[in-house]
Write a protein that holds these residues in place. Structure first.
Motif, PDB file in Angstrom:
ATOM      1  N   ILE A   1       0.800  -1.035   0.122  1.00  0.00           N
ATOM      2  CA  ILE A   1      -0.212   0.136   0.044  1.00  0.00           C
ATOM      3  C   ILE A   1       0.801   1.218   0.077  1.00  0.00           C
ATOM      4  O   ILE A   1       1.917   1.285   0.649  1.00  0.00           O
ATOM      5  N   ASN A   2       0.623   2.242  -1.194  1.00  0.00           N
ATOM      6  CA  ASN A   2       1.406   3.416  -0.865  1.00  0.00           C
ATOM      7  C   ASN A   2       0.480   4.342   0.089  1.00  0.00           C
ATOM      8  O   ASN A   2      -0.782   4.737  -0.276  1.00  0.00           O
ATOM      9  N   ASN A   3       1.024   4.663   1.143  1.00  0.00           N
ATOM     10  CA  ASN A   3       0.666   5.411   2.152  1.00  0.00           C
ATOM     11  C   ASN A   3      -0.034   6.640   1.999  1.00  0.00           C
ATOM     12  O   ASN A   3      -1.174   7.370   2.475  1.00  0.00           O
TER      13      ASN A   3
ATOM     14  N   LYS B   1      12.128   5.148  14.597  1.00  0.00           N
ATOM     15  CA  LYS B   1      12.415   6.260  14.002  1.00  0.00           C
ATOM     16  C   LYS B   1      13.593   6.700  13.288  1.00  0.00           C
ATOM     17  O   LYS B   1      13.923   7.076  12.553  1.00  0.00           O
ATOM     18  N   ALA B   2      14.640   6.293  14.213  1.00  0.00           N
ATOM     19  CA  ALA B   2      16.200   6.554  13.734  1.00  0.00           C
ATOM     20  C   ALA B   2      16.460   6.020  12.527  1.00  0.00           C
ATOM     21  O   ALA B   2      16.818   6.532  11.446  1.00  0.00           O
ATOM     22  N   ILE B   3      15.878   4.519  12.063  1.00  0.00           N
ATOM     23  CA  ILE B   3      16.246   3.937  11.042  1.00  0.00           C
ATOM     24  C   ILE B   3      15.351   4.474   9.975  1.00  0.00           C
ATOM     25  O   ILE B   3      15.739   4.461   8.659  1.00  0.00           O
ATOM     26  N   ILE B   4      14.292   4.825  10.193  1.00  0.00           N
ATOM     27  CA  ILE B   4      13.419   5.645   9.012  1.00  0.00           C
ATOM     28  C   ILE B   4      14.004   6.926   8.594  1.00  0.00           C
ATOM     29  O   ILE B   4      14.105   7.284   7.340  1.00  0.00           O
ATOM     30  N   ASP B   5      14.501   7.571   9.575  1.00  0.00           N
ATOM     31  CA  ASP B   5      15.263   8.956   9.175  1.00  0.00           C
ATOM     32  C   ASP B   5      16.433   8.543   8.421  1.00  0.00           C
ATOM     33  O   ASP B   5      16.851   9.294   7.576  1.00  0.00           O
ATOM     34  N   PHE B   6      17.281   7.614   8.914  1.00  0.00           N
ATOM     35  CA  PHE B   6      18.377   7.012   8.085  1.00  0.00           C
ATOM     36  C   PHE B   6      18.020   6.643   6.614  1.00  0.00           C
ATOM     37  O   PHE B   6      18.655   7.000   5.478  1.00  0.00           O
TER      38      PHE B   6
ATOM     39  N   VAL C   1       9.408   0.711   3.433  1.00  0.00           N
ATOM     40  CA  VAL C   1       8.434  -0.225   3.473  1.00  0.00           C
ATOM     41  C   VAL C   1       7.961  -0.926   4.700  1.00  0.00           C
ATOM     42  O   VAL C   1       9.139  -1.606   5.055  1.00  0.00           O
ATOM     43  N   ALA C   2       6.986  -0.818   5.260  1.00  0.00           N
ATOM     44  CA  ALA C   2       6.846  -1.654   6.509  1.00  0.00           C
ATOM     45  C   ALA C   2       6.157  -2.804   6.565  1.00  0.00           C
ATOM     46  O   ALA C   2       4.964  -2.758   5.859  1.00  0.00           O
ATOM     47  N   GLU C   3       6.624  -3.855   6.664  1.00  0.00           N
ATOM     48  CA  GLU C   3       5.987  -5.253   6.680  1.00  0.00           C
ATOM     49  C   GLU C   3       5.289  -5.698   7.995  1.00  0.00           C
ATOM     50  O   GLU C   3       5.590  -5.231   9.048  1.00  0.00           O
ATOM     51  N   HIS C   4       4.498  -6.813   7.832  1.00  0.00           N
ATOM     52  CA  HIS C   4       3.975  -7.141   8.834  1.00  0.00           C
ATOM     53  C   HIS C   4       3.001  -6.101   9.861  1.00  0.00           C
ATOM     54  O   HIS C   4       2.925  -6.139  11.048  1.00  0.00           O
ATOM     55  N   VAL C   5       2.185  -5.526   8.917  1.00  0.00           N
ATOM     56  CA  VAL C   5       1.250  -4.255   9.444  1.00  0.00           C
ATOM     57  C   VAL C   5      -0.197  -5.085   9.636  1.00  0.00           C
ATOM     58  O   VAL C   5      -0.750  -5.352   8.670  1.00  0.00           O
ATOM     59  N   GLU C   6      -0.361  -5.324  10.991  1.00  0.00           N
ATOM     60  CA  GLU C   6      -1.599  -6.097  11.525  1.00  0.00           C
ATOM     61  C   GLU C   6      -2.849  -5.528  11.716  1.00  0.00           C
ATOM     62  O   GLU C   6      -4.010  -6.203  11.983  1.00  0.00           O
TER      63      GLU C   6
ATOM     64  N   VAL D   1       6.183   6.708   6.939  1.00  0.00           N
ATOM     65  CA  VAL D   1       6.535   5.402   6.248  1.00  0.00           C
ATOM     66  C   VAL D   1       5.894   5.509   4.820  1.00  0.00           C
ATOM     67  O   VAL D   1       4.513   5.546   4.892  1.00  0.00           O
ATOM     68  N   GLU D   2       6.526   5.358   3.738  1.00  0.00           N
ATOM     69  CA  GLU D   2       5.713   5.576   2.605  1.00  0.00           C
ATOM     70  C   GLU D   2       4.809   4.456   2.110  1.00  0.00           C
ATOM     71  O   GLU D   2       3.991   4.675   1.475  1.00  0.00           O
ATOM     72  N   TYR D   3       5.170   3.098   2.670  1.00  0.00           N
ATOM     73  CA  TYR D   3       4.544   2.048   2.139  1.00  0.00           C
ATOM     74  C   TYR D   3       4.362   1.140   3.142  1.00  0.00           C
ATOM     75  O   TYR D   3       5.006   1.009   4.196  1.00  0.00           O
TER      76      TYR D   3
END
Length: 334
Positions: free
Chosen positions: A119-121, A287-292, A301-306, A319-321
């Protein structure tokens, strides 16, 4: 005190072993938040693996422990994980034997791509689906099975290459029927194959598919970013094919290799996506990884969004996806 001495000091009965597995099953999603208990469980497994039968479902849980320990900063945990790896490699269950017979003559008809929406957020409000991840399934003329049930049993590199080629061919053929973008999982060994890039470009050309719609997801087992791998990645990017690092935060994935690969997408492993469900109060590392990722111009892309609560947290972090069962399960037909 050495690990061997600690192993000798441990004594436990079958009831303790069963209790350990019960704990593991009831805390399956929060293994990393209870490191001391995990360590005890693994020590029990090491001591009793040869004495008690380990069912296949339990082995899958042991693999999760192994991944957890291997990525730990604790050197002692790393060597503990290698002990678990020995158990997994030597644990040839009856089900493994049956699978070896099933895949002995695996061919093109047995390999079937399934597709899961990404999904494109930014477009989520309009329900616009921009991407699909192609997931391998084995078809035995009755049921479809995920690759973690059988792929590790294939020791023939040529056979593994053939399976990858079948997936690429079938997915690109499917791409020719749609306008969406698609992603395919590949390994470091695929990149080391001298004909790999040429095969992909040929398939794209023959099916008249725009190469910019294809993303190759490099699995987390890319342990050596040698010159051959880097050159292949550069050639793919020059052909406008996009690159993603899959399951970041597990196995060998690290910031240095991400910088070398220069991916278009960074796919976050379930463990880091659900970090704020563990013991810390704020998802600061997430958040630090997303900023990086954004600092190197890679989309996340975030997986395992439940659930929607998790989705809202991720979109608030830019997070874009997003991907997983909250949106869709893998399906054979788009």
């Amino acid at each position: 005190m050495s690990l061997n001495i600690k192993l000798k000091e441990i004594t436990c009965e079958k009831e303790d072993f069963e209790m350990a597995f019960y704990y593991l099953k009831t805390h399956n999603a929060k293994i990393d938040s209870t490191q001391k208990s995990v360590k005890k469980i693994v020590l029990w497994i090491i001591e009793l693996a040869e004495e008690f039968w380990i069912e296949t479902n339990d082995v899958l849980l042991i693999e999760k422990i192994y991944n957890s320990l291997l990525t730990s900063w604790n050197l002692e945990y790393y060597w503990l994980a290698k002990k678990v790896e020995e158990i997994l490699n030597n644990n040839d269950t009856l089900e493994d034997t049956l699978w070896r017979k099933k895949i002995e003559n695996i061919d093109e008809d047995n390999i079937v791509p399934f597709y899961q929406e990404i999904i494109n957020n930014e477009k989520f409000g309009n329900k616009e689906i921009k991407k699909f991840e192609a997931l391998m399934r084995f078809y035995d003329w009755e049921n479809y099975y995920p690759p973690w049930l059988f792929l590790h049993l294939i020791n023939n590199p040529r056979r593994l290459k053939e399976i990858t080629y079948i997936m690429i061919k079938k997915v690109i053929q499917e791409m020719s029927k749609h306008e969406h973008s698609f992603s395919i999982n590949i390994t470091e060994h695929d990149l080391e194959n001298i004909w790999f890039v040429e095969y992909i470009l040929t398939q794209l050309s023959e099916n008249k598919v725009d190469s910019s719609r294809l993303t190759l997801e490099i699995l987390e087992d890319i342990s050596l970013c040698n010159n051959t791998v880097i050159e292949k990645i550069k050639k793919l990017r020059q052909s406008k094919i996009k690159i993603a690092i899959d399951d970041f935060w597990t196995w060998y994935s690290n910031f240095q290799r991400v910088c070398l690969v220069k991916p278009d997408f960074l796919k976050l492993d379930w463990s880091i996506v659900n970090w704020c469900d563990w013991e810390i109060s704020e998802p600061s590392i997430l958040k630090a990884i997303i900023d990086f990722s954004h600092s190197i111009w890679a989309k996340v892309v975030a997986e395992h969004v439940e659930d929607q609560e998790k989705q809202d947290e991720l979109t608030d972090m830019w997070v874009e996806y997003s991907q997983w069962f909250h949106f869709s399960k893998p399906v054979q037909y788009i």
